[in-house]
Design a protein around this motif. Sequence first.
Motif, PDB file in Angstrom:
ATOM      1  N   SER A 176       2.092  36.351  65.085  1.00 51.14           N
ATOM      2  CA  SER A 176       2.546  34.966  65.140  1.00 51.14           C
ATOM      3  C   SER A 176       3.287  34.636  63.854  1.00 51.14           C
ATOM      4  N   VAL A 177       4.585  34.396  63.970  1.00 50.18           N
ATOM      5  CA  VAL A 177       5.408  34.011  62.819  1.00 50.18           C
ATOM      6  C   VAL A 177       5.266  32.499  62.648  1.00 50.18           C
ATOM      7  N   LEU A 189      -7.702  41.944  58.649  1.00 45.73           N
ATOM      8  CA  LEU A 189      -8.921  41.492  57.995  1.00 45.73           C
ATOM      9  C   LEU A 189      -8.869  39.971  57.838  1.00 45.73           C
ATOM     10  N   ASP A 190     -10.020  39.392  57.608  1.00 49.39           N
ATOM     11  CA  ASP A 190     -10.058  37.974  57.267  1.00 49.39           C
ATOM     12  C   ASP A 190      -9.627  37.823  55.811  1.00 49.39           C
ATOM     13  N   GLY A 215      -5.318  38.606  58.917  1.00 52.39           N
ATOM     14  CA  GLY A 215      -4.047  39.173  58.497  1.00 52.39           C
ATOM     15  C   GLY A 215      -4.229  40.224  57.426  1.00 52.39           C
ATOM     16  N   GLY A 216      -3.395  40.161  56.390  1.00 52.85           N
ATOM     17  CA  GLY A 216      -3.412  41.143  55.305  1.00 52.85           C
ATOM     18  C   GLY A 216      -2.059  41.811  55.199  1.00 52.85           C
ATOM     19  N   ARG A 270       0.556  35.639  61.021  1.00 53.13           N
ATOM     20  CA  ARG A 270      -0.857  35.593  61.419  1.00 53.13           C
ATOM     21  C   ARG A 270      -1.010  36.598  62.565  1.00 53.13           C
ATOM     22  N   TYR A 271      -2.148  37.242  62.645  1.00 55.41           N
ATOM     23  CA  TYR A 271      -2.349  38.291  63.645  1.00 55.41           C
ATOM     24  C   TYR A 271      -3.582  38.037  64.504  1.00 55.41           C
ATOM     25  N   GLU A 272      -3.547  38.626  65.673  1.00 53.76           N
ATOM     26  CA  GLU A 272      -4.733  38.786  66.511  1.00 53.76           C
ATOM     27  C   GLU A 272      -5.089  40.264  66.502  1.00 53.76           C
TER      28      GLU A 272
END
Length: 277
Positions: free
Chosen positions: A4-5, A227-228, A249-250, A270-272
């Motif tokens: 997610s950008v 990771l958180d 993310g990370g 942001r990632y899933e």
Amino acid sequence: MRSSVEIYTIATGETHIVWQTQQLVEAPNWSPDGQSLVINGDGLLYRLALSGGEPQLIDTGFARTCNNDHGISPDGSTIVISDKTEFGASTIYTLPAAGGVPRQVTLNRPSYWHGWSPDGKTLAYCGIRDQVFDIYTIPVEGGEETRLTFGEGRNDGPDYGHDGAWIYFNSSRSGRMQIWRVRADGSDVTRVTDSEYGDWFPHPSPDGKHLLVLSYDGDVFDHPRDLDVRLRLMDPDGGNARVLFSLFGGQGTINVPNWSPDGTAFAFLRYEPAADQ
């Protein structure tokens, strides 16, 4: 959704989504005209217009294994990439912003680009020489590289401050990865953060008011993905540090300079979790 950008606005504390995809994309870099972002995915670069629509492939010639260390020159005319297609190890190249044939900048490798001086004349990067990670600079036309750190732990992620006087970077020299800065001539190495976190990828805002940092849990070394983590904002000298928000993310979230040209907002990923996790 895998990637997610998104854009965070400093004044309001609000986040809005620019684009989402089931593919893994990384490292948004904001164009100087404020109209688009450059991201990478599957070894290629794409331009994502903030007005909407799908990302458009940028022609990078033979460079088909670009990592997430890319950026646009201050005048918007040139893109810098880090690619390993030609030599099997990351090498820094430049090419026209519209796309074209890459021109080699660094002779020594691996070299991973991270910062462009405000006057557009110099590149800052992480170079690995004999397994030692250090900060280097080089004229954008190429030539001799200048070494700014000397093996004091792992040194990585350099980015120029707004006026070019300081280069910010992350270093493990204190034991835990923290943010430091060094003058562009290699003098006055100064610690910026002294936190409980593992701090990475410092990005000073173009207006000189803020420093954005990606912070892992303190027991995490390196900069893994998925990771958180949290994004923290502070003064350029490390004062008034605060967590803006936490996210999954990370690696890929803010690897490259990601501020809007006016310094009022920044882009991030942001990632899933991946489907196989």
